[in-house]
Scaffold this motif. Structure first.
Motif, PDB file in Angstrom:
ATOM      1  N   PHE A  46       0.833  -1.208   0.000  1.00  0.00           N
ATOM      2  CA  PHE A  46       0.000   0.000   0.000  1.00  0.00           C
ATOM      3  C   PHE A  46       0.867   1.258   0.000  1.00  0.00           C
ATOM      4  O   PHE A  46       0.628   2.191  -0.771  1.00  0.00           O
ATOM      5  N   ASP A  47       1.864   1.289   0.875  1.00  0.00           N
ATOM      6  CA  ASP A  47       2.743   2.462   0.946  1.00  0.00           C
ATOM      7  C   ASP A  47       3.462   2.686  -0.377  1.00  0.00           C
ATOM      8  O   ASP A  47       3.611   3.827  -0.831  1.00  0.00           O
ATOM      9  N   ALA A  48       3.926   1.600  -0.996  1.00  0.00           N
ATOM     10  CA  ALA A  48       4.619   1.729  -2.280  1.00  0.00           C
ATOM     11  C   ALA A  48       3.682   2.260  -3.352  1.00  0.00           C
ATOM     12  O   ALA A  48       4.056   3.127  -4.156  1.00  0.00           O
ATOM     13  N   THR A  49       2.446   1.757  -3.370  1.00  0.00           N
ATOM     14  CA  THR A  49       1.478   2.209  -4.379  1.00  0.00           C
ATOM     15  C   THR A  49       1.163   3.689  -4.219  1.00  0.00           C
ATOM     16  O   THR A  49       1.126   4.448  -5.194  1.00  0.00           O
ATOM     17  N   VAL A  50       0.933   4.112  -2.974  1.00  0.00           N
ATOM     18  CA  VAL A  50       0.585   5.513  -2.715  1.00  0.00           C
ATOM     19  C   VAL A  50       1.743   6.432  -3.065  1.00  0.00           C
ATOM     20  O   VAL A  50       1.574   7.446  -3.753  1.00  0.00           O
ATOM     21  N   LYS A  51       2.934   6.096  -2.600  1.00  0.00           N
ATOM     22  CA  LYS A  51       4.085   6.973  -2.790  1.00  0.00           C
ATOM     23  C   LYS A  51       4.520   7.042  -4.244  1.00  0.00           C
ATOM     24  O   LYS A  51       4.838   8.113  -4.769  1.00  0.00           O
ATOM     25  N   LEU A  52       4.544   5.909  -4.926  1.00  0.00           N
ATOM     26  CA  LEU A  52       5.041   5.864  -6.293  1.00  0.00           C
ATOM     27  C   LEU A  52       4.012   6.331  -7.308  1.00  0.00           C
ATOM     28  O   LEU A  52       4.350   6.513  -8.479  1.00  0.00           O
ATOM     29  N   SER A  53       2.775   6.524  -6.884  1.00  0.00           N
ATOM     30  CA  SER A  53       1.732   6.993  -7.801  1.00  0.00           C
ATOM     31  C   SER A  53       1.572   8.501  -7.785  1.00  0.00           C
ATOM     32  O   SER A  53       0.723   9.030  -8.503  1.00  0.00           O
ATOM     33  N   CYS A  54       2.352   9.204  -6.968  1.00  0.00           N
ATOM     34  CA  CYS A  54       2.202  10.660  -6.899  1.00  0.00           C
ATOM     35  C   CYS A  54       2.687  11.301  -8.194  1.00  0.00           C
ATOM     36  O   CYS A  54       3.537  10.765  -8.893  1.00  0.00           O
ATOM     37  N   SER A  55       2.127  12.435  -8.507  1.00  0.00           N
ATOM     38  CA  SER A  55       2.453  13.113  -9.759  1.00  0.00           C
ATOM     39  C   SER A  55       3.014  14.514  -9.549  1.00  0.00           C
ATOM     40  O   SER A  55       3.366  15.184 -10.518  1.00  0.00           O
ATOM     41  N   TYR A  56       3.113  14.973  -8.310  1.00  0.00           N
ATOM     42  CA  TYR A  56       3.578  16.331  -8.049  1.00  0.00           C
ATOM     43  C   TYR A  56       5.022  16.370  -7.563  1.00  0.00           C
ATOM     44  O   TYR A  56       5.603  17.446  -7.470  1.00  0.00           O
ATOM     45  N   THR A  57       5.594  15.239  -7.215  1.00  0.00           N
ATOM     46  CA  THR A  57       6.980  15.179  -6.741  1.00  0.00           C
ATOM     47  C   THR A  57       7.680  14.011  -7.410  1.00  0.00           C
ATOM     48  O   THR A  57       7.033  13.034  -7.810  1.00  0.00           O
ATOM     49  N   PRO A  58       9.006  14.047  -7.554  1.00  0.00           N
ATOM     50  CA  PRO A  58       9.741  12.915  -8.137  1.00  0.00           C
ATOM     51  C   PRO A  58       9.572  11.653  -7.292  1.00  0.00           C
ATOM     52  O   PRO A  58       9.543  11.718  -6.062  1.00  0.00           O
ATOM     53  N   SER A  59       9.473  10.534  -7.967  1.00  0.00           N
ATOM     54  CA  SER A  59       9.304   9.267  -7.261  1.00  0.00           C
ATOM     55  C   SER A  59      10.281   8.195  -7.729  1.00  0.00           C
ATOM     56  O   SER A  59      10.350   7.130  -7.125  1.00  0.00           O
ATOM     57  N   ALA A  60      11.049   8.480  -8.785  1.00  0.00           N
ATOM     58  CA  ALA A  60      11.933   7.464  -9.349  1.00  0.00           C
ATOM     59  C   ALA A  60      12.993   7.010  -8.353  1.00  0.00           C
ATOM     60  O   ALA A  60      13.350   5.829  -8.304  1.00  0.00           O
ATOM     61  N   HIS A  61      13.490   7.948  -7.529  1.00  0.00           N
ATOM     62  CA  HIS A  61      14.560   7.604  -6.598  1.00  0.00           C
ATOM     63  C   HIS A  61      14.068   6.817  -5.393  1.00  0.00           C
ATOM     64  O   HIS A  61      14.881   6.390  -4.562  1.00  0.00           O
ATOM     65  N   GLU A  62      12.757   6.607  -5.280  1.00  0.00           N
ATOM     66  CA  GLU A  62      12.218   5.874  -4.142  1.00  0.00           C
ATOM     67  C   GLU A  62      11.799   4.455  -4.501  1.00  0.00           C
ATOM     68  O   GLU A  62      11.412   3.679  -3.625  1.00  0.00           O
ATOM     69  N   LEU A  63      11.876   4.095  -5.776  1.00  0.00           N
ATOM     70  CA  LEU A  63      11.426   2.779  -6.209  1.00  0.00           C
ATOM     71  C   LEU A  63      12.247   1.667  -5.556  1.00  0.00           C
ATOM     72  O   LEU A  63      11.692   0.706  -5.011  1.00  0.00           O
ATOM     73  N   LEU A  64      13.568   1.782  -5.591  1.00  0.00           N
ATOM     74  CA  LEU A  64      14.417   0.737  -5.028  1.00  0.00           C
ATOM     75  C   LEU A  64      14.188   0.584  -3.528  1.00  0.00           C
ATOM     76  O   LEU A  64      14.220  -0.530  -2.987  1.00  0.00           O
ATOM     77  N   GLN A  65      13.942   1.678  -2.843  1.00  0.00           N
ATOM     78  CA  GLN A  65      13.715   1.610  -1.401  1.00  0.00           C
ATOM     79  C   GLN A  65      12.426   0.867  -1.072  1.00  0.00           C
ATOM     80  O   GLN A  65      12.366   0.093  -0.106  1.00  0.00           O
ATOM     81  N   HIS A  66      11.390   1.059  -1.886  1.00  0.00           N
ATOM     82  CA  HIS A  66      10.141   0.338  -1.659  1.00  0.00           C
ATOM     83  C   HIS A  66      10.273  -1.128  -2.048  1.00  0.00           C
ATOM     84  O   HIS A  66       9.659  -1.994  -1.408  1.00  0.00           O
ATOM     85  N   LEU A  67      11.054  -1.424  -3.078  1.00  0.00           N
ATOM     86  CA  LEU A  67      11.305  -2.822  -3.428  1.00  0.00           C
ATOM     87  C   LEU A  67      12.017  -3.537  -2.281  1.00  0.00           C
ATOM     88  O   LEU A  67      11.710  -4.689  -1.967  1.00  0.00           O
ATOM     89  N   PHE A  68      12.962  -2.843  -1.660  1.00  0.00           N
ATOM     90  CA  PHE A  68      13.660  -3.438  -0.519  1.00  0.00           C
ATOM     91  C   PHE A  68      12.700  -3.669   0.651  1.00  0.00           C
ATOM     92  O   PHE A  68      12.756  -4.704   1.316  1.00  0.00           O
ATOM     93  N   ALA A  69      11.820  -2.700   0.912  1.00  0.00           N
ATOM     94  CA  ALA A  69      10.853  -2.849   2.003  1.00  0.00           C
ATOM     95  C   ALA A  69       9.944  -4.054   1.761  1.00  0.00           C
ATOM     96  O   ALA A  69       9.637  -4.812   2.697  1.00  0.00           O
ATOM     97  N   ILE A  70       9.537  -4.262   0.512  1.00  0.00           N
ATOM     98  CA  ILE A  70       8.697  -5.413   0.186  1.00  0.00           C
ATOM     99  C   ILE A  70       9.480  -6.717   0.364  1.00  0.00           C
ATOM    100  O   ILE A  70       8.967  -7.704   0.888  1.00  0.00           O
ATOM    101  N   SER A  71      10.740  -6.723  -0.074  1.00  0.00           N
ATOM    102  CA  SER A  71      11.558  -7.935   0.066  1.00  0.00           C
ATOM    103  C   SER A  71      11.779  -8.273   1.537  1.00  0.00           C
ATOM    104  O   SER A  71      11.821  -9.451   1.908  1.00  0.00           O
ATOM    105  N   LYS A  72      11.912  -7.267   2.378  1.00  0.00           N
ATOM    106  CA  LYS A  72      12.093  -7.504   3.812  1.00  0.00           C
ATOM    107  C   LYS A  72      10.843  -8.121   4.423  1.00  0.00           C
ATOM    108  O   LYS A  72      10.924  -9.016   5.283  1.00  0.00           O
ATOM    109  N   VAL A  73       9.681  -7.674   3.991  1.00  0.00           N
ATOM    110  CA  VAL A  73       8.444  -8.256   4.502  1.00  0.00           C
ATOM    111  C   VAL A  73       8.298  -9.692   4.027  1.00  0.00           C
ATOM    112  O   VAL A  73       7.837 -10.570   4.770  1.00  0.00           O
ATOM    113  N   TYR A  74       8.703  -9.979   2.778  1.00  0.00           N
ATOM    114  CA  TYR A  74       8.694 -11.357   2.286  1.00  0.00           C
ATOM    115  C   TYR A  74       9.558 -12.243   3.186  1.00  0.00           C
ATOM    116  O   TYR A  74       9.182 -13.366   3.525  1.00  0.00           O
TER     117      TYR A  74
END
Length: 329
Positions: A46-74
């Protein structure tokens, strides 16, 4: 739903205990713990979807961090399943699907994370190593892979800068100076590949940012000291991670072309879609959905206010949403 239920665990248990017919519905301590783990698991998505779907601020530099957060939960869920195999089939299927797309993280995702002054190359490499470890994958010289990709892109952008720079340097150096040739030779020496790499090395060896910063403002302030990296950041950060903002613009067309307005010409229809999207963009309500309380999917701490405001008074999205359906339009 889980995040609303879990705080009332004791209340729910006491309510079920008070009724003998409902006592068999009570959850055990282990089942409550399972719900907590499932909530944490879904929250990462959910956090990754909300943060990476924003259109008013850059989000490309946060993709890897959210992928890591998901891998940690796995990894956490997998360790839990060593004791309880209730969720094993679900987690296994989701992990397989995740690895299908993110087994090999794209290099551009790694590079853009290196351009985040909070991470740089050093901590990006460490995060990649832990990412592989969380997913049970082999890490093959991640540091060399990251450095090679970053240096390759840096040299490409640096060559673009050096094409235009010598001409202006020679013109300024040769005017009114009998050392024009010497100045030109010195400038050429300063612009060789080894000298230009000092920009990349000084950035990676510098102190990382420990406090939140506006990443666009950061590279704007450092564009003189690091012109090549600033150009890279300008191009990469402009690329959105998600297609949600653009798709939401097209989906809004369904609310314009209704059964009662089915004969709009293509030119008028295009103008209505564009005008509404521009107005919503100015008011920061592009993601507002009628009937919901949230006006957009921006997140706190992104450097952008999540509620649209005017200069004089607080802005209410309901004042302009569906403006094209009003009688006076």
């Amino acid at each position: 739903m889980f995040h609303r239920v879990l705080p009332y665990k004791d209340v729910i248990d006491n309510m079920l205990k008070s009724n003998s017919d409902s006592i068999q519905l009570m959850l055990s301590t282990g089942e409550w713990q399972q719900l907590q783990h499932v909530k944490d698991f879904l929250k990462a998505f959910f956090d990754a979807t909300v943060k990476l779907s924003c259109s008013y601020t850059p989000s490309a530099h946060e993709l890897l961090q959210h992928l890591f957060a998901i891998s940690k939960v796995y990894r956490d869920i997998r360790e839990l399943e060593n004791r309880d195999e209730t969720l094993a089939p679900i987690v296994k299927a989701m992990t397989t699907k995740f690895l299908k797309y993110w087994d090999d993280v794209p290099l551009v995702t790694i590079i853009v994370n290196c351009l985040d002054p909070h991470w740089k190359v050093k901590y990006t490499v460490k995060m990649m190593q832990k990412y592989k470890e969380n997913l049970g994958l082999q890490a093959h010289n991640e540091e060399g892979r990251v450095n090679y990709a970053l240096e390759t892109m840096f040299n490409l952008y640096n060559s673009r800068i050096n094409v235009a720079r010598p001409a202006s340097t020679r013109s300024s150096a040769g005017s009114g100076s009998h050392h024009g040739l010497l100045d030109d030779l010195r400038d050429e020496d300063d612009l060789d590949e080894n000298a230009s790499m000092n920009e990349l090395k000084s950035y990676n060896l510098g102190m990382v940012e420990k406090h939140p910063v506006d990443i666009l403002d950061y590279w704007k302030r450092h564009s003189s000291a690091s012109p090549t990296l600033a150009m890279m950041a300008r191009d990469i950060f402009a690329v959105p991670v998600s297609t949600v903002p653009s798709e939401s613009c097209f989906s809004s067309a369904n609310r314009i072309l209704t059964d009662k307005r089915s004969k709009l010409g293509p030119n008028v229809f295009e103008k209505l879609v564009c005008m509404k999207d521009w107005i919503d963009a100015e008011n920061r309500t592009q993601h507002f959905v009628p009937g919901e309380t949230s006006s957009c999917v921006e997140t706190q701490g992104s450097g952008t206010a999540t509620e649209a405001e005017s200069d004089d008074e607080e802005y209410d999205p309901k004042d302009t949403e569906l403006w094209y359906l009003r009688n006076n339009y």
